[in-house]
Motif scaffolding. Structure first.
Motif, PDB file in Angstrom:
ATOM      1  N   GLU A 178       0.799  -1.194  -0.014  1.00 40.16           N
ATOM      2  CA  GLU A 178       0.029  -0.120  -0.018  1.00 40.16           C
ATOM      3  C   GLU A 178       1.073   1.117  -0.137  1.00 40.16           C
ATOM      4  OE1 GLU A 178      -3.775  -1.752   2.803  1.00 40.16           O
ATOM      5  OE2 GLU A 178      -2.034  -0.844   3.566  1.00 40.16           O
ATOM      6  N   LEU A 179       2.057   1.096   0.574  1.00 41.74           N
ATOM      7  CA  LEU A 179       2.894   2.306   0.784  1.00 41.74           C
ATOM      8  C   LEU A 179       3.650   2.564  -0.521  1.00 41.74           C
ATOM      9  CD1 LEU A 179       4.232   4.280   2.604  1.00 41.74           C
ATOM     10  CD2 LEU A 179       5.983   2.639   3.299  1.00 41.74           C
ATOM     11  N   CYS A 180       4.120   1.577  -1.394  1.00 44.94           N
ATOM     12  CA  CYS A 180       4.842   1.776  -2.472  1.00 44.94           C
ATOM     13  C   CYS A 180       4.372   2.832  -3.361  1.00 44.94           C
ATOM     14  CB  CYS A 180       5.198   0.619  -3.137  1.00 44.94           C
ATOM     15  SG  CYS A 180       6.339   0.587  -4.610  1.00 44.94           S
ATOM     16  N   ALA A 181       4.995   3.750  -3.816  1.00 46.67           N
ATOM     17  CA  ALA A 181       4.396   4.888  -4.717  1.00 46.67           C
ATOM     18  C   ALA A 181       4.473   4.337  -6.275  1.00 46.67           C
ATOM     19  CB  ALA A 181       4.998   6.200  -4.699  1.00 46.67           C
ATOM     20  N   ARG A 182       5.342   3.496  -6.461  1.00 45.25           N
ATOM     21  CA  ARG A 182       5.699   2.852  -7.920  1.00 45.25           C
ATOM     22  C   ARG A 182       4.526   2.456  -8.353  1.00 45.25           C
ATOM     23  NH1 ARG A 182       8.393   3.598 -12.378  1.00 45.25           N
ATOM     24  NH2 ARG A 182       9.251   1.900 -12.981  1.00 45.25           N
ATOM     25  N   LYS A 183       3.965   3.055  -9.670  1.00 46.75           N
ATOM     26  CA  LYS A 183       2.852   2.351 -10.294  1.00 46.75           C
ATOM     27  C   LYS A 183       3.037   1.370 -11.305  1.00 46.75           C
ATOM     28  CE  LYS A 183       0.616   5.980  -8.654  1.00 46.75           C
ATOM     29  NZ  LYS A 183       0.605   5.809  -7.234  1.00 46.75           N
ATOM     30  N   ASN A 184       4.353   1.018 -11.482  1.00 46.68           N
ATOM     31  CA  ASN A 184       4.532  -0.135 -12.492  1.00 46.68           C
ATOM     32  C   ASN A 184       4.723  -1.214 -11.740  1.00 46.68           C
ATOM     33  OD1 ASN A 184       5.453  -2.029 -14.391  1.00 46.68           O
ATOM     34  ND2 ASN A 184       7.593  -0.967 -14.437  1.00 46.68           N
ATOM     35  N   LEU A 185       3.426  -2.144 -11.675  1.00 47.68           N
ATOM     36  CA  LEU A 185       3.327  -3.322 -10.565  1.00 47.68           C
ATOM     37  C   LEU A 185       4.139  -4.612 -11.364  1.00 47.68           C
ATOM     38  CD1 LEU A 185      -0.451  -3.219  -9.875  1.00 47.68           C
ATOM     39  CD2 LEU A 185       1.597  -2.349  -8.510  1.00 47.68           C
ATOM     40  N   LYS A 186       4.689  -4.449 -12.546  1.00 52.89           N
ATOM     41  CA  LYS A 186       5.308  -5.573 -13.334  1.00 52.89           C
ATOM     42  C   LYS A 186       6.794  -5.283 -12.862  1.00 52.89           C
ATOM     43  CE  LYS A 186       2.456  -5.576 -17.644  1.00 52.89           C
ATOM     44  NZ  LYS A 186       2.578  -5.165 -18.787  1.00 52.89           N
ATOM     45  N   CYS A 187       7.287  -4.170 -12.037  1.00 53.09           N
ATOM     46  CA  CYS A 187       8.537  -4.087 -11.582  1.00 53.09           C
ATOM     47  C   CYS A 187       8.796  -5.128 -10.569  1.00 53.09           C
ATOM     48  CB  CYS A 187       8.869  -2.931 -10.721  1.00 53.09           C
ATOM     49  SG  CYS A 187      10.388  -2.714 -10.132  1.00 53.09           S
ATOM     50  N   LYS A 188       9.884  -6.092 -10.887  1.00 54.49           N
ATOM     51  CA  LYS A 188      10.158  -7.095  -9.992  1.00 54.49           C
ATOM     52  C   LYS A 188      10.362  -6.872  -8.595  1.00 54.49           C
ATOM     53  CE  LYS A 188      15.066  -7.446 -11.155  1.00 54.49           C
ATOM     54  NZ  LYS A 188      16.307  -8.331 -11.782  1.00 54.49           N
ATOM     55  N   LEU A 189      10.784  -5.496  -8.402  1.00 50.70           N
ATOM     56  CA  LEU A 189      11.158  -5.172  -7.000  1.00 50.70           C
ATOM     57  C   LEU A 189       9.996  -4.600  -6.333  1.00 50.70           C
ATOM     58  CD1 LEU A 189      14.509  -3.123  -7.718  1.00 50.70           C
ATOM     59  CD2 LEU A 189      14.166  -5.568  -7.033  1.00 50.70           C
TER      60      LEU A 189
ATOM     61  N   CYS B  45       9.923  -3.344   1.145  1.00 52.42           N
ATOM     62  CA  CYS B  45      10.842  -2.177   0.319  1.00 52.42           C
ATOM     63  C   CYS B  45      12.570  -2.567   0.014  1.00 52.42           C
ATOM     64  CB  CYS B  45      10.525  -0.911   0.965  1.00 52.42           C
ATOM     65  SG  CYS B  45       8.860  -0.282   1.047  1.00 52.42           S
ATOM     66  N   THR B  46      12.640  -3.566   1.005  1.00 49.25           N
ATOM     67  CA  THR B  46      14.104  -3.978   1.102  1.00 49.25           C
ATOM     68  C   THR B  46      14.907  -3.962  -0.368  1.00 49.25           C
ATOM     69  OG1 THR B  46      13.932  -4.783   3.153  1.00 49.25           O
ATOM     70  CG2 THR B  46      15.887  -5.490   2.048  1.00 49.25           C
ATOM     71  N   PRO B  47      14.344  -4.697  -1.248  1.00 46.92           N
ATOM     72  CA  PRO B  47      14.944  -5.127  -2.542  1.00 46.92           C
ATOM     73  C   PRO B  47      15.218  -3.963  -3.222  1.00 46.92           C
ATOM     74  CG  PRO B  47      13.420  -7.056  -2.159  1.00 46.92           C
ATOM     75  CD  PRO B  47      12.990  -5.784  -1.018  1.00 46.92           C
ATOM     76  N   CYS B  48      14.366  -3.011  -3.347  1.00 55.02           N
ATOM     77  CA  CYS B  48      14.293  -1.571  -3.974  1.00 55.02           C
ATOM     78  C   CYS B  48      15.474  -0.805  -3.354  1.00 55.02           C
ATOM     79  CB  CYS B  48      12.936  -1.083  -3.979  1.00 55.02           C
ATOM     80  SG  CYS B  48      12.932   0.444  -5.027  1.00 55.02           S
ATOM     81  N   ILE B  49      15.224  -0.749  -2.326  1.00 54.03           N
ATOM     82  CA  ILE B  49      16.182   0.124  -1.418  1.00 54.03           C
ATOM     83  C   ILE B  49      17.647  -0.435  -1.808  1.00 54.03           C
ATOM     84  CG2 ILE B  49      16.875   1.080   0.893  1.00 54.03           C
ATOM     85  CD1 ILE B  49      14.062   0.805   1.677  1.00 54.03           C
ATOM     86  N   GLU B  50      17.857  -1.553  -1.571  1.00 48.63           N
ATOM     87  CA  GLU B  50      19.484  -2.215  -1.764  1.00 48.63           C
ATOM     88  C   GLU B  50      19.804  -1.852  -3.296  1.00 48.63           C
ATOM     89  OE1 GLU B  50      18.899  -6.315  -0.871  1.00 48.63           O
ATOM     90  OE2 GLU B  50      19.386  -6.016   1.427  1.00 48.63           O
ATOM     91  N   LYS B  51      18.813  -1.960  -4.114  1.00 50.14           N
ATOM     92  CA  LYS B  51      19.414  -1.977  -5.609  1.00 50.14           C
ATOM     93  C   LYS B  51      19.798  -0.445  -5.761  1.00 50.14           C
ATOM     94  CE  LYS B  51      17.835  -0.623  -9.921  1.00 50.14           C
ATOM     95  NZ  LYS B  51      17.341   0.684 -10.253  1.00 50.14           N
TER      96      LYS B  51
ATOM     97  N   MET C 258      18.232   7.002  -7.578  1.00 55.24           N
ATOM     98  CA  MET C 258      17.111   7.315  -6.962  1.00 55.24           C
ATOM     99  C   MET C 258      15.904   6.424  -7.424  1.00 55.24           C
ATOM    100  SD  MET C 258      17.723  10.006  -5.473  1.00 55.24           S
ATOM    101  CE  MET C 258      16.233  10.878  -4.934  1.00 55.24           C
ATOM    102  N   PRO C 259      14.985   5.875  -6.480  1.00 54.47           N
ATOM    103  CA  PRO C 259      13.749   5.349  -6.894  1.00 54.47           C
ATOM    104  C   PRO C 259      12.904   5.919  -8.114  1.00 54.47           C
ATOM    105  CG  PRO C 259      14.051   5.462  -4.439  1.00 54.47           C
ATOM    106  CD  PRO C 259      14.945   6.605  -5.106  1.00 54.47           C
ATOM    107  N   ASN C 260      12.464   5.097  -8.959  1.00 52.46           N
ATOM    108  CA  ASN C 260      11.757   5.618  -9.975  1.00 52.46           C
ATOM    109  C   ASN C 260      10.582   6.275  -9.470  1.00 52.46           C
ATOM    110  OD1 ASN C 260      13.294   4.599 -12.491  1.00 52.46           O
ATOM    111  ND2 ASN C 260      12.793   2.603 -11.850  1.00 52.46           N
ATOM    112  N   TYR C 261      10.187   6.053  -8.490  1.00 54.16           N
ATOM    113  CA  TYR C 261       8.738   6.757  -8.103  1.00 54.16           C
ATOM    114  C   TYR C 261       9.228   8.359  -7.868  1.00 54.16           C
ATOM    115  CZ  TYR C 261      10.130   5.577  -3.483  1.00 54.16           C
ATOM    116  OH  TYR C 261      10.664   5.117  -2.225  1.00 54.16           O
ATOM    117  N   PHE C 262      10.208   8.658  -7.348  1.00 49.63           N
ATOM    118  CA  PHE C 262      10.577   9.993  -7.297  1.00 49.63           C
ATOM    119  C   PHE C 262      10.445  10.584  -8.476  1.00 49.63           C
ATOM    120  CE2 PHE C 262      13.244  10.976  -3.314  1.00 49.63           C
ATOM    121  CZ  PHE C 262      13.073   9.467  -2.636  1.00 49.63           C
TER     122      PHE C 262
END
Length: 70
Positions: free
Chosen positions: A5-16, A25-31, A38-42
């Protein structure tokens, strides 16, 4: 509120995206830390009227300062 619910990324196909695993959120932050990106949702939040020039942290800062903030 959970990571899905928290993730702002709209691309649900993203493997992270938290919808695609149970690690939150750990895999995205680590990457992003590993690649100095910067995270794509920024970009998603402010890119509507502007075009970014890269994904690195410095690119985001320059993009924001030069394109969004003036």
């Amino acid at each position: 509120m959970n990571a899905k619910e928290l993730c702002a990324r709209k691309n649900l196909k993203c493997k992270l995206h938290p919808n695609n695993h149970d690690l939150g959120c750990t895999p995205c932050i680590e990457k992003n830390l590993k690649t100095d990106e910067m995270p794509n949702y920024f970009f998603d939040k402010i890119e509507r009227d502007h075009k970014r020039k890269g994904t690195k942290t410095r690119d985001y800062a320059e993009f924001y300062i030069n394109e969004v903030k003036p």
